[in-house]
Design a protein around this motif. Structure first.
Motif, mmCIF file in Angstrom:
data_model
loop_
_atom_site.group_PDB
_atom_site.id
_atom_site.type_symbol
_atom_site.label_atom_id
_atom_site.label_comp_id
_atom_site.label_asym_id
_atom_site.label_seq_id
_atom_site.Cartn_x
_atom_site.Cartn_y
_atom_site.Cartn_z
ATOM 1 N N ALA B 49 0.836 -1.204 0.000
ATOM 2 C CA ALA B 49 0.000 0.000 0.000
ATOM 3 C C ALA B 49 0.870 1.252 0.000
ATOM 4 O O ALA B 49 0.589 2.226 -0.702
ATOM 5 C CB ALA B 49 -0.919 -0.004 1.223
ATOM 6 N N LEU B 50 1.937 1.237 0.784
ATOM 7 C CA LEU B 50 2.793 2.418 0.862
ATOM 8 C C LEU B 50 3.616 2.610 -0.406
ATOM 9 O O LEU B 50 3.890 3.734 -0.811
ATOM 10 C CB LEU B 50 3.725 2.323 2.072
ATOM 11 N N VAL B 51 4.012 1.517 -1.039
ATOM 12 C CA VAL B 51 4.764 1.622 -2.287
ATOM 13 C C VAL B 51 3.869 2.181 -3.381
ATOM 14 O O VAL B 51 4.281 3.026 -4.178
ATOM 15 C CB VAL B 51 5.340 0.244 -2.679
ATOM 16 N N GLU B 52 2.620 1.733 -3.387
ATOM 17 C CA GLU B 52 1.642 2.219 -4.351
ATOM 18 C C GLU B 52 1.475 3.730 -4.222
ATOM 19 O O GLU B 52 1.385 4.467 -5.188
ATOM 20 C CB GLU B 52 0.310 1.499 -4.073
ATOM 21 N N GLU B 53 1.480 4.190 -2.965
ATOM 22 C CA GLU B 53 1.268 5.610 -2.665
ATOM 23 C C GLU B 53 2.502 6.435 -3.027
ATOM 24 O O GLU B 53 2.385 7.617 -3.341
ATOM 25 C CB GLU B 53 0.979 5.708 -1.157
#
Lengths: 219, 484, 246
Positions: B49-53
């Motif tokens: 999720a954080l990489v996507e963001e």
């Protein structure tokens, strides 16, 4: 006899330091590859306005269960006193250089003059300023100057009241590093301490202050 | 009865069983497998999720890899610069060519300060050199202060993951360990209660013990800085309260500039725990008057790292920043947990680091403990091409074996040589195809599948069927088609 | 287009129908397929097991055989990954400048089957008909080395009558890994068990992928369990039309 043999085999003693440096030099002469410059294509500036940055900072702090109070500069002392009294926090340690204007009467402010560990372990909380804030990660950064105090002050007490100005808040980590002084110590605080070591259940507040209140000062 | 729990597993590559043998046992520990799957799934989900963001994630990986490569390319220069700056700030730097050196240096410092006990922050480097055992042998008690390490120490166990070392334990097991060692028979197994018990137990030690030992996440050449990245706060306790602090740090941990942290402190927390930033990061150099330890020591440890540096393909292993993302992504680690790797460093990074540290003399099964799926490379924040190194190390294992007489009798080697000869020309290859089919006719009727095969092939049929060879190869069909 | 087919050693011997299907699809699209009979193996098995020395002559051979091809089609993503990722290094390590140049010239003309269709030929609808419930497994090499992305899925979505269902954990390795399946048979089987569970949960009748190595592995356990699922290479799904039954 064995010792003599060993001395013959090993020769004069070479220090570990010399040995390691020589190994590195040899290894790199064979295998290091060509020099390259560091590609810095990552985001280095901010993408948001100052208001958005401050709002993001506040929101991320609240995700950590920190309370954030937006106030004007002239309200710092009163607000601090109100919060501390409401929390029954009478005995609050402060760094030597914390502005006197921030300390209202009626509380037992304890200025840090190399207080012992035992004293620090027994106070109700600590109040400090900060060096800067990083909005993306909701981080508060101290460089332990006069208004921030030595590092143990924000470690032993269970409660931390931090005063930070909106102008001190940047959006990204690269912006933060551009402003930090590399010659001073740095401590990043991003939420209370935590562990997920037992069945991946996140527990907050292992060592270090479990409670954080932030006075976010705007002019 | 669970064999894994009877004996603390050996994490010494010189004595640990080969991976397939160790894995066979750990695969039967269903609780371990469930815990590992849940832990790795959780961190992976948060990380994703954080990489996507983070839209500049790939640029950060590129920068991180380049920073780490640069540090290794001028490793001696940067280490010397660190030493000079750190000592100018009042610290002392020691160099240790190997584990014995490092242990001796530490003991000497402890003896100078008359220290009989120490508090420790989790450090895989200290586990690598067997520091706790060495100190115990010399009557110095080392108290682990990370919650997971505390659980393992009190429970007589070993870590199984870089970032969540006790993930193979459940709450009842932890409760039982704490109740026994801390004298708390009524302790509940609620994680909150367990953590509170640990907090209390450890606080007494933090306030009393005068000497601490730690590792470090990074050393900064430009400023002589030491960087400690943590979640629990025990690190800050150990680096602030004691009078003496000894940091044992692998030589590969140095980075060139203070500002390089702007990259690595973005990628490390997201990769390790799936957070935008971990709770505490401490950066300082040497001795700070009036604030923290009066005696500050850094022990720079080689212990085989320069050997890794010598290998043009293998040296990228030293770029590692110990985030553990590769373990969380690895489908092999997912099934076995860390103990099966028989090394302090487990999972994909362990599979390439440990054999190289041992000069390929030990842990030879580790480079084969991988299906080469590449998930590790995909998540590595400093772009270590782990599959490339794994294959390269397999070649080193095979080449070592070639020089031995015993290899003449090795089933696998014989098979590989035979196949190489068969593939070398068309006539031989087609003859081999026909021969295999002929042989099959002797043992098979029609389309019946194989449920059993002899020798190495039998390892397949233990759990999987195998289709019989088709009646006609593709090339035979093709050539027939041409004629009709 | 004249397309040279590299069938791969294991497809040639174990999965000839995949090759036949590739030929059928490409000819249906109006192209000419060539099959250089000298071909044997790309060397991946040797290279990945640590026998780089033995892989080098096989790689060199491949490059020589296909040097003049207009395009090379390979129905196996792991073999394409081997060629793309390691042939340049093999040439370099053996100080073979001739091979290095030949590899450099050949690589842009080498395609995995779904890459050939979507990228080189620009088609996603190949006129296929396959009235079954199908799920797709993303082979590791296709996913992470070749970055096939959704090319195979786009091809499947264009197949008439095909009901496509997503596979949970489609990006997770099936556990084959070449000799890993035998050298670490227990872990391989554990990984396969998870993959099998995911496949069975889709209630698909057919599981497809771009690599028969994965499919052979998956079919091995499905068959052992008498499951009502079969595996089929993508090419065989795409070859199917109303006229020629699967």
């Amino acid at each position: 006899m064995v010792a003599a043999a060993r001395a013959i085999v090993n020769g004069p003693r070479i220090s570990s330091r010399e040995r390691v440096l020589e190994r590195i030099s040899k290894a790199n002469s064979r295998a290091a590859g060509l020099p390259e410059s560091i590609p810095r294509g990552y985001d280095r500036g901010s993408t948001q306005s100052a208001e958005e940055t401050v709002a993001l900072f506040e929101s991320r702090l609240q995700d950590y269960d920190a309370r954030v109070f937006r106030i004007r500069r002239d309200a710092i002392a009163a607000k601090a006193a109100e919060i501390l009294q409401a929390g029954h926090r009478q005995r609050v340690v402060v760094p030597d250089g914390l502005p006197k204007a921030w300390r209202a009467d009626g509380l037992a402010w304890i200025p840090d003059g190399e207080l012992s560990i035992d004293v620090l372990n027994a106070v109700d909380g600590v109040m400090t300023g900060a060096r800067l804030g990083v909005a993306v990660s909701g981080s508060i950064v101290l460089q332990h100057g006069p208004a921030e105090g030595r590092r143990v002050l924000t470690l032993l007490p269970d409660y931390h009241l931090c005063v930070i100005e909106a102008a001190q808040v940047v959006e990204t980590l690269p912006e933060a590093f551009a402003r930090l002084d590399p010659a001073r110590p740095v401590t990043f605080f991003s939420g209370p301490s935590a562990t997920a070591d037992i069945e991946m259940t996140r527990i907050k507040g292992v060592h270090g202050p479990r409670f954080l209140d932030v006075l976010l000062v705007e002019d | 009865m669970n064999l894994v729990q009877l004996n603390p597993p050996s994490l010494d590559p010189k004595t640990a069983p080969p991976f397939p043998a160790a894995a066979k046992i750990d695969l039967r520990d269903t609780q371990l497998r469930r815990n590992v799957a849940r832990a790795t799934d959780t961190i992976q989900r948060k990380r994703a999720a954080l990489v996507e963001e983070k839209k500049d994630w790939q640029a950060l990986r590129d920068a991180g890899a380049a920073i780490r490569r640069e540090a290794l390319r001028n490793l001696d220069g940067y280490l010397l610069q660190f030493e000079e700056r750190f000592q100018a700030a009042g610290g002392t730097v020691h160099w240790a060519a190997n584990a014995a050196d490092a242990n001796r240096v530490v003991l000497d410092i402890l003896r100078e300060n008359d220290a009989r006990e120490v508090i420790k922050i989790k450090s895989m480097t200290t586990a690598e050199i067997g520091l706790n055992e060495y100190l115990a042998h010399h009557n110095v008690t080392a108290h682990e202060t990370d919650l997971a390490e505390l659980i393992l120490q009190l429970g007589g166990d070993q870590p199984s993951h870089i970032v969540v070392p006790a993930l193979h334990k459940n709450r009842q097991q932890v409760r039982e360990i704490f109740a026994r060692s801390m004298g708390l028979p009524d302790l509940s197994d609620d994680p909150e209660a367990l953590t509170a018990a640990a907090r209390q137990y450890l606080r007494e030690k933090f306030l009393r013990v005068k000497t601490a030992i730690c590792g470090a996440n990074f050393l900064i050449a430009e400023t002589g800085g030491v960087t400690i990245v943590e979640s629990e706060g025990n690190g800050r306790m150990c680096l602030t309260l004691p009078e003496t602090l000894i940091a044992i740090v692998g030589i590969e941990k140095v980075i060139p500039r203070f500002a390089d942290l702007e990259v690595l402190l973005q990628t490390l927390p997201r990769s390790a725990t799936g957070e935008r930033m971990n709770p505490y990061n401490s950066i300082w150099s040497g001795v700070i008057p009036g604030d923290g330890p009066k005696n500050m020591h850094v022990v720079l440890l080689d212990n085989g790292r320069t050997r890794v540096l010598r290998d043009a393909i293998g040296r990228q292993t030293l770029q590692c920043i110990r985030c553990g993302a590769c373990q969380n992504a690895c489908p092999v680690y997912r099934q076995t947990g860390g103990h099966a790797y028989g090394s302090v460093y487990a999972g994909p990074i362990g599979a390439i680091l440990t054999p190289q540290l041992e000069d390929m003399r030990y842990a030879q099964s580790l480079p084969y403990a991988s299906s080469l799926c590449g998930a590790c490379y995909e998540v590595c924040p400093v772009k270590i091409n782990i599959p490339e190194v794994l294959v390269h190390l397999r070649a080193r294992v095979v080449d070592r074996g070639r020089r031995k007489l015993a290899s003449l009798f090795d089933q696998e080697r014989a098979g590989m040589m035979m196949m190489a000869a068969i593939f070398a020309n068309r006539r031989r290859y087609e003859a081999a195809q026909r021969l295999a089919r002929t042989a099959q006719r002797a043992v098979r009727h029609g389309d019946a599948w194989y449920h059993w095969l002899p020798g190495m092939a039998g390892r397949w049929t233990e759990t999987r069927d195998l289709a019989p060879l088709p009646k006609e190869t593709f090339r035979e069909w093709w050539q027939q088609r041409g004629r009709s | 287009m004249r397309i040279a087919l590299f069938i791969t050693c294991y497809n040639d011997t174990l999965f000839p129908r995949t090759g036949q299907s590739v030929v059928r699809v490409l000819e249906r699209l109006g192209h000419t397929v060539e099959f250089p009979l000298e071909q044997t193996c790309c060397g991946q098995m040797h290279f990945n097991t640590g026998y780089a020395r033995e892989a080098y002559p096989l790689a060199k051979r491949f490059v020589e055989i296909f040097a003049d091809a207009e395009a090379v089609c390979i129905p196996s993503s792991s073999c394409v990954a081997m060629i793309r990722e390691y042939y340049p290094a093999l040439a370099r390590e053996n100080e073979d400048a001739g091979m290095a140049a030949a590899v450099g010239s050949l690589l842009p003309r080498v395609f995995e089957f779904s890459e050939l269709l979507v990228d080189a030929l620009g088609v996603t609808d190949v006129g296929a008909y396959f009235p079954h419930r199908v799920t797709y497994h993303a082979s590791c090499h296709g996913l992470r080395s070749l970055h096939l992305g959704d090319k195979p899925l786009r091809l499947l979505r264009a197949v008439r009558g095909l009901e496509l269902v997503p596979l949970d954990g489609l990006e997770q390795c099936c556990g084959f890994g070449g000799t890993f399946a035998v050298k670490n048979a227990d872990v391989s089987a554990a990984m396969l068990t998870e993959k099998t569970r995911a496949v069975l949960n889709t209630r698909a009748e057919v599981c497809t992928a771009c690599d028969n190595s994965c499919l052979m592995h998956m079919q091995g356990m499905l068959h052992r369990q008498f499951a009502d699922v079969r595996t089929l290479h993508l090419a065989e799904v795409l070859a199917n039309t109303e006229v020629v039954p699967a």
